[in-house]
Design a protein around this motif. Structure first.
Motif, mmCIF file in Angstrom:
data_model
loop_
_atom_site.group_PDB
_atom_site.id
_atom_site.type_symbol
_atom_site.label_atom_id
_atom_site.label_comp_id
_atom_site.label_asym_id
_atom_site.label_seq_id
_atom_site.Cartn_x
_atom_site.Cartn_y
_atom_site.Cartn_z
ATOM 1 N N ARG A 130 5.856 -10.057 0.305
ATOM 2 C CA ARG A 130 4.687 -9.370 0.858
ATOM 3 C C ARG A 130 3.460 -9.436 -0.032
ATOM 4 N NH1 ARG A 130 7.809 -6.043 -1.629
ATOM 5 N NH2 ARG A 130 7.036 -4.344 -2.906
ATOM 6 N N ILE B 258 3.612 -3.043 3.130
ATOM 7 C CA ILE B 258 4.488 -1.895 2.921
ATOM 8 C C ILE B 258 5.820 -2.432 2.419
ATOM 9 C CG2 ILE B 258 3.513 -0.287 4.615
ATOM 10 C CD1 ILE B 258 5.706 -1.290 6.537
ATOM 11 N N THR B 259 6.605 -1.582 1.810
ATOM 12 C CA THR B 259 7.907 -2.048 1.336
ATOM 13 C C THR B 259 8.851 -2.189 2.524
ATOM 14 O OG1 THR B 259 8.816 0.155 1.067
ATOM 15 C CG2 THR B 259 7.646 -0.787 -0.818
ATOM 16 N N GLU B 260 9.918 -2.938 2.298
ATOM 17 C CA GLU B 260 10.898 -3.116 3.368
ATOM 18 C C GLU B 260 11.626 -1.808 3.691
ATOM 19 O OE1 GLU B 260 10.316 -4.936 0.679
ATOM 20 O OE2 GLU B 260 12.077 -6.055 0.024
ATOM 21 N N ILE B 261 11.621 -0.886 2.740
ATOM 22 C CA ILE B 261 12.247 0.417 3.001
ATOM 23 C C ILE B 261 11.508 1.126 4.136
ATOM 24 C CG2 ILE B 261 12.858 2.652 1.992
ATOM 25 C CD1 ILE B 261 14.202 0.495 0.431
ATOM 26 N N LYS B 262 10.198 1.214 3.970
ATOM 27 C CA LYS B 262 9.395 1.905 4.971
ATOM 28 C C LYS B 262 9.424 1.141 6.300
ATOM 29 C CE LYS B 262 4.952 4.150 5.512
ATOM 30 N NZ LYS B 262 3.819 4.700 4.789
ATOM 31 N N PHE C 98 16.566 6.786 -0.610
ATOM 32 C CA PHE C 98 17.088 5.451 -0.306
ATOM 33 C C PHE C 98 17.842 4.928 -1.511
ATOM 34 C CE2 PHE C 98 13.033 4.798 -2.359
ATOM 35 C CZ PHE C 98 13.278 3.761 -3.235
ATOM 36 N N MET D 57 19.245 0.973 -3.059
ATOM 37 C CA MET D 57 19.274 -0.480 -2.826
ATOM 38 C C MET D 57 20.307 -1.111 -3.731
ATOM 39 S SD MET D 57 15.337 -1.642 -2.810
ATOM 40 C CE MET D 57 15.435 -3.261 -2.066
ATOM 41 N N ARG E 112 11.521 -0.696 -5.359
ATOM 42 C CA ARG E 112 12.010 0.683 -5.380
ATOM 43 C C ARG E 112 10.879 1.662 -5.669
ATOM 44 N NH1 ARG E 112 16.161 -2.208 -6.947
ATOM 45 N NH2 ARG E 112 18.309 -1.531 -6.600
ATOM 46 N N ALA F 279 8.461 1.893 -2.761
ATOM 47 C CA ALA F 279 9.067 2.646 -1.657
ATOM 48 C C ALA F 279 9.115 4.138 -1.994
ATOM 49 C CB ALA F 279 10.476 2.127 -1.375
ATOM 50 N N GLU G 213 5.765 5.562 -1.447
ATOM 51 C CA GLU G 213 5.504 5.731 -0.011
ATOM 52 C C GLU G 213 6.084 7.047 0.503
ATOM 53 O OE1 GLU G 213 5.505 1.013 1.444
ATOM 54 O OE2 GLU G 213 7.338 2.184 1.524
#
Ligand code: SF4
Ligand code: SF4
Lengths: 253, 379
Positions: A58, A70-74, A112, A114, B371, B374, B377
């Protein structure tokens, strides 16, 4: 207005456009060695008013196209809520990593975890193992399904698992049972991460590995929870990005 | 103005090496310390320079791994690597090393280190129960006193220890004032700057020089606050970093957090706010030292309620928006305590929490960035 989301992962790139709240176009490509070149080709000729990038590529895309990211988490959280509005748990097993995301009832990420230390527990692991056993990755899950019994593979590290597989083959173990053992190894990891972060309620399962029928079936059995898979599961992140692009515009950060 | 001061700090840090050399040429001593639990007052009282030796850089780890297992906390490997490769001037300056029985890794590493230099190990209790452990701990401190007296040939008189306590109390007060600067919203200092200042002032041979410099920095920061001069906005996320100690070279997490648009305003670790205690000057000096040092809330203590209390206090005083808990790879005590910290931060403070386990290398920078972004966010 048409908004687009592009998810630049390590194995594949997905791009989705959303018009009036519905998915209007889906494009996919392999990431290869030139993620930005591939991404550029993928959006070539695509019509959209806004675009938002997510995934590991990204930031490169952000610089190239002057868009927000945005991060893949969001992104996965938003995508999951789109497909299954009341969900609080998301499991994503992609090519290079796996993650579990916990949401609150307004869809906000509250926790979360990962796993991206090594290929173990990811799509990449299954891909390499399928090759070692001479199966195609597309039918690897079915091969595991037809095995007669569960076999246990102790190594989760790809390198060691590969030699373990080789010695199991040499010992004359049934390849379908070995395939099942490998699937179970991935599942064990995913389930323990899932139980740690979000122990209750239905689970949205996303990412390429969610196309694997054996993983989906066993996941439901092992967790005793409802497993919900968006179709197709690998576009979930791109859908989330497109939706957030629509909701927040370019100023999102 | 801030940049000038940081430059001055750097110059002083370089001159400081000469000061230590000069001090040693005159036949005086320097004593190396690895952990906050060891009372540096004893060194100061005997006219020796206390030097913090805790390894914070990645480079010496490779040499360390020729001897130590790879699967060990990078702080221990870095510390040992500096020692065996003789690449740390402060280690070279040290006539003796004061070590503590904190975690298993460090404790056993010190056994190996004693082949390189004399190491005096303090038996640190693992519980802060004063009834059981204050007396033995105080005796350990008194033993250290004798060791230092014998080495330096200087008696640590009541006056000398009292004035060493008074001096280091002033230093800790100055550090606290400095760290409290970032209570301003938005803060005039970046977390990276704060790490740099705390790290570099730690080595000063002349403690008063260090205190004066910190005071100068505080004055400048106060002017910056008054003028609204800050790199941040009013809504920049304010992060508290807790967990293992960090320093220049092991600050990558702070760097990534700040590159991602937040500001690390508080450090709940032994390279930060845990250094801000005061020794009671009204009590018998050795009793006061024993009490205060034993009370340091590090994860090697069991249980370690003091850390939760300190976190609670800091989270509200620094108006924290999120907590990042850092564990060095293979540090069991911090890794396990993370479970309790997460519960406290999520449930009691209702704040987002991120646990990071990493080492000193740069290899996982991008994974950490995802991390951390995120996590931001979530704020
Ligand atoms: S983290 Fe604990 S054991 Fe390690 S140096 Fe700091 S106070 Fe000592
Ligand atoms: S960080 Fe943990 S493992 Fe490393 S020295 Fe400190 S207490 Fe020991």
């Amino acid at each position: 207005m048409i908004s687009a989301g592009i998810d630049i992962g390590s194995r594949s790139i997905e791009c989705v456009t959303i018009k009036n709240g519905d998915i209007s176009e889906i494009r996919k490509a392999d990431t290869g060695f030139d993620p930005i070149g591939q991404a550029k080709q993928l959006i070539n000729g695509l019509k959209f008013d806004r675009i938002l990038a997510t995934g590991y590529g990204r930031n490169l895309f952000e610089i190239e196209h002057n868009t927000a990211t945005i991060t893949e988490i969001k992104a996965h959280a938003r995508g999951a809520v789109h497909f299954f509005p009341k969900v609080l748990s998301v499991l994503d097993i992609g090519g290079q990593d796996s993650k579990v995301i916990k949401l609150n009832d307004s869809g906000k990420v509250i926790q979360f975890e990962m796993n991206d230390r090594c290929a173990a527990g990811t799509g990449k692991f299954l891909e390499i193992m399928a090759k070692t056993l001479g199966f195609s990755i597309d039918t690897f899950g079915n091969e595991a399904m037809i095995a007669k019994k569960d076999l246990s593979i102790s190594s989760m590290c790809t390198v060691f698992a590969e030699s373990e597989v080789t010695s199991l083959v040499a010992k004359g173990e049934n390849p379908n049972e070995i395939a099942r053992g490998l699937h179970l190894a991935v599942l064990k990891r995913a389930v323990s991460m899932l139980n740690r972060v979000c122990p209750k309620g239905p689970v949205v399962f996303t990412g390429g590995v969610a196309n694997n029928p054996f993983i989906v079936e066993r996941l439901a059995q092992m967790t005793q929870r409802e497993i919900l898979v968006p179709q197709p599961p690998e576009i979930n992140g791109a859908v989330g990005a497109a939706l957030i692009a629509m909701e927040n515009g370019k100023q999102i950060k | 103005m801030k940049q000038q001061l940081l430059k001055k700090l750097q110059q002083n840090a370089e001159l400081n090496i000469n000061d230590i050399e000069e001090h040693k040429r005159k036949g005086n001593h320097a004593i190396g310390f690895y952990c906050l639990y060891a009372p540096t007052e004893l060194a100061v009282a005997a006219g020796a320079i206390p030097l913090p030796l805790c390894g914070t850089r990645h480079d010496p780890i490779e040499v360390a791994e020729e001897t130590l297992p790879r699967n060990l906390c990078p702080l221990i490997k870095s510390s040992y690597g500096f020692a065996v490769s003789d690449t740390c001037p402060f280690f070279r300056f040290s006539d003796i090393i004061v070590a503590d029985t904190t975690c298993d890794g460090k404790k056993k590493m010190f056994e190996l280190m004693s082949d390189i230099k004399p190491v005096h190990v303090l038996q640190l209790p693992q519980q802060q129960n004063f009834d059981l452990f204050l007396e033995p701990w105080k005796n350990e401190i008194l033993n250290l006193k004798t060791v230092i007296e014998d080495m330096t040939g200087n008696q640590i008189t009541r006056e000398k220890i009292t004035s060493a306590i008074e001096l280091l109390n002033r230093e800790r007060k100055a550090k606290k004032r400095l760290m409290d600067i970032t209570k301003a919203t938005p803060s005039p200092l970046t977390g990276m700057e704060l790490v740099e200042i705390l790290f570099k002032t730690g080595f000063f041979a002349d403690k008063q020089k260090g205190i004066d410099l910190i005071d100068e920095i505080i004055d400048v920061c106060n002017t910056l606050i008054k003028n609204g001069d800050t790199p941040y906005k009013i809504d920049t996320p304010r992060i508290l970093l807790t967990g293992v100690p960090i320093g220049l070279g092991s600050d990558k997490v702070v760097k990534i957090i700040e590159e991602s648009g937040a500001n690390v305003v508080a450090f709940e670790n032994c390279s930060g706010y845990k250094q801000t205690f005061q020794i009671d000057e009204t009590k018998e000096p050795f009793l006061a030292l024993a009490e205060q040092y034993l009370s340091i809330p590090c994860s090697v203590m069991s249980p370690n309620q003091g850390r939760i209390d300190l976190l609670d206090e800091m989270i509200s005083q620094f108006s924290i928006d999120g907590v990042v808990d850092l564990t060095w790879q293979a540090c069991h005590t911090y890794n396990i305590e993370a479970v309790q910290v997460q519960k406290f931060v999520n449930d009691n403070c209702k704040l987002p929490y991120l646990h990071i386990e990493t080492d000193y290398s740069e290899s996982d920078t991008e994974q950490l960035r995802v991390r951390i972004e995120a996590f931001l966010e979530m704020i």
